[in-house]
Design a protein around this motif. Sequence first.
Motif, PDB file in Angstrom:
ATOM      1  N   UNK A  18      11.885 -10.414   7.923  1.00  0.00           N
ATOM      2  CA  UNK A  18      11.079  -9.209   7.728  1.00  0.00           C
ATOM      3  C   UNK A  18      10.953  -8.900   6.240  1.00  0.00           C
ATOM      4  N   UNK A  19      12.057  -9.017   5.514  1.00  0.00           N
ATOM      5  CA  UNK A  19      12.003  -8.810   4.067  1.00  0.00           C
ATOM      6  C   UNK A  19      11.047  -9.801   3.414  1.00  0.00           C
ATOM      7  N   UNK A  20      11.121 -11.059   3.835  1.00  0.00           N
ATOM      8  CA  UNK A  20      10.259 -12.094   3.249  1.00  0.00           C
ATOM      9  C   UNK A  20       8.788 -11.808   3.504  1.00  0.00           C
ATOM     10  N   UNK A  21       8.461 -11.285   4.683  1.00  0.00           N
ATOM     11  CA  UNK A  21       7.061 -10.949   4.977  1.00  0.00           C
ATOM     12  C   UNK A  21       6.562  -9.845   4.050  1.00  0.00           C
ATOM     13  N   UNK A  22       7.373  -8.820   3.823  1.00  0.00           N
ATOM     14  CA  UNK A  22       6.966  -7.754   2.914  1.00  0.00           C
ATOM     15  C   UNK A  22       6.828  -8.282   1.487  1.00  0.00           C
ATOM     16  N   UNK A  23       7.734  -9.149   1.075  1.00  0.00           N
ATOM     17  CA  UNK A  23       7.658  -9.670  -0.288  1.00  0.00           C
ATOM     18  C   UNK A  23       6.408 -10.526  -0.488  1.00  0.00           C
ATOM     19  N   UNK A  24       6.079 -11.315   0.508  1.00  0.00           N
ATOM     20  CA  UNK A  24       4.938 -12.232   0.345  1.00  0.00           C
ATOM     21  C   UNK A  24       3.602 -11.543   0.577  1.00  0.00           C
ATOM     22  N   UNK A  25       3.549 -10.632   1.569  1.00  0.00           N
ATOM     23  CA  UNK A  25       2.281  -9.990   1.907  1.00  0.00           C
ATOM     24  C   UNK A  25       2.054  -8.682   1.167  1.00  0.00           C
ATOM     25  N   UNK A  26       3.115  -8.058   0.689  1.00  0.00           N
ATOM     26  CA  UNK A  26       3.132  -6.714   0.104  1.00  0.00           C
ATOM     27  C   UNK A  26       3.118  -5.673   1.218  1.00  0.00           C
ATOM     28  N   UNK A  27       3.447  -4.441   0.861  1.00  0.00           N
ATOM     29  CA  UNK A  27       3.457  -3.361   1.853  1.00  0.00           C
ATOM     30  C   UNK A  27       2.075  -3.157   2.449  1.00  0.00           C
ATOM     31  N   UNK A  28       1.039  -3.198   1.607  1.00  0.00           N
ATOM     32  CA  UNK A  28      -0.324  -3.030   2.111  1.00  0.00           C
ATOM     33  C   UNK A  28      -0.721  -4.195   3.003  1.00  0.00           C
ATOM     34  N   UNK A  29      -0.297  -5.392   2.642  1.00  0.00           N
ATOM     35  CA  UNK A  29      -0.630  -6.565   3.443  1.00  0.00           C
ATOM     36  C   UNK A  29      -0.016  -6.513   4.823  1.00  0.00           C
ATOM     37  N   UNK A  30       1.234  -6.068   4.915  1.00  0.00           N
ATOM     38  CA  UNK A  30       1.870  -5.923   6.226  1.00  0.00           C
ATOM     39  C   UNK A  30       1.166  -4.843   7.027  1.00  0.00           C
ATOM     40  N   UNK A  31       0.868  -3.723   6.386  1.00  0.00           N
ATOM     41  CA  UNK A  31       0.239  -2.612   7.104  1.00  0.00           C
ATOM     42  C   UNK A  31      -1.193  -2.925   7.531  1.00  0.00           C
ATOM     43  N   UNK A  32      -1.785  -3.972   6.976  1.00  0.00           N
ATOM     44  CA  UNK A  32      -3.111  -4.391   7.425  1.00  0.00           C
ATOM     45  C   UNK A  32      -3.078  -4.976   8.835  1.00  0.00           C
TER      46      UNK A  32
END
Length: 298
Positions: A25-39
């Motif tokens: 989960x941390x890796x997804x936020x780091x790679x996608x960014x907070x905005x990218x995850x929330x998309x």
Amino acid sequence: MKENGGRRGIIEHGFPHLATVRASITALFRRLSADGVRAHATSLSPAEAAFDASDDLHLGAQRVASAVVRALRLPDARMVVAFRPMEDAATVELTSGPEYFVEVNDRFRTHRRDLAAALSHEVAHVLLHRLELAFPDPAENEILTDTAAAYLGAGWLLLDAYREDALTHQRFGYLTPEEFGYVLAKRAALFGEDPSTWFTSPQAYEAYTRGSALAARDHRRAPLAAAGPGARRRYARARRTGVTPADGSAYRFEREGSGRGLRVSFPCPVCEQRVRVPVRGRLRARCGLCREVLDCDT
């Protein structure tokens, strides 16, 4: 993607991969960014995943694959789905794209209910391949793939494919049912959705309930203000000494550069990135990774 199935298949339970799930989960936020995850706020709907017996085999499979691609926000990726006898549920050939060749187990010709679940894992592989996001250990990469599928909106199908009763033992993927429930509950807390209404498997609902209980405890870990009385007392004792207790607590104390001040670090309940704050009583902190504002009592 592997499949545990049959009348006597042994299905693992509990949370044996929890550390890797949280790191994923941390890796997804780091790679996608907070905005990218929330998309990824909109999950794949049950209607989009449906593959009825009356559907044309290949056209229906392509339609479902396209729906999974859209759910994981890969609009320029095309999945070519083929059926063949194989031991696993499905596999994907990772190339530079935009066309990807997915092979699925021949049994999905007639057992169509779980085709979308198998495809969600394989399309998540494509997403991570394009993001160049991977762990060094191949086994941990499979955990990352399941976590990405579930956290980004398509993997609830992998939990719904779990069935365990007198006649059937079936599980897709590499997470346990409870771990899938945990990831889905973390997603639900972020986006305010309730995936349990989509489950057709009673066992999936039960696993989601158990995973949700653990996810809820993440929001009650000291020094978060929502921590319960017992956790607060243990934290207060540790704070007096400035030594992290050896009881599995997630927080860690450290001295500031001058040696006089005390700081505490703890995992963000949303993205699991460690947050560091000064020990000075009640305060609000913003996680630098997911930008969640956290009420703390340090």
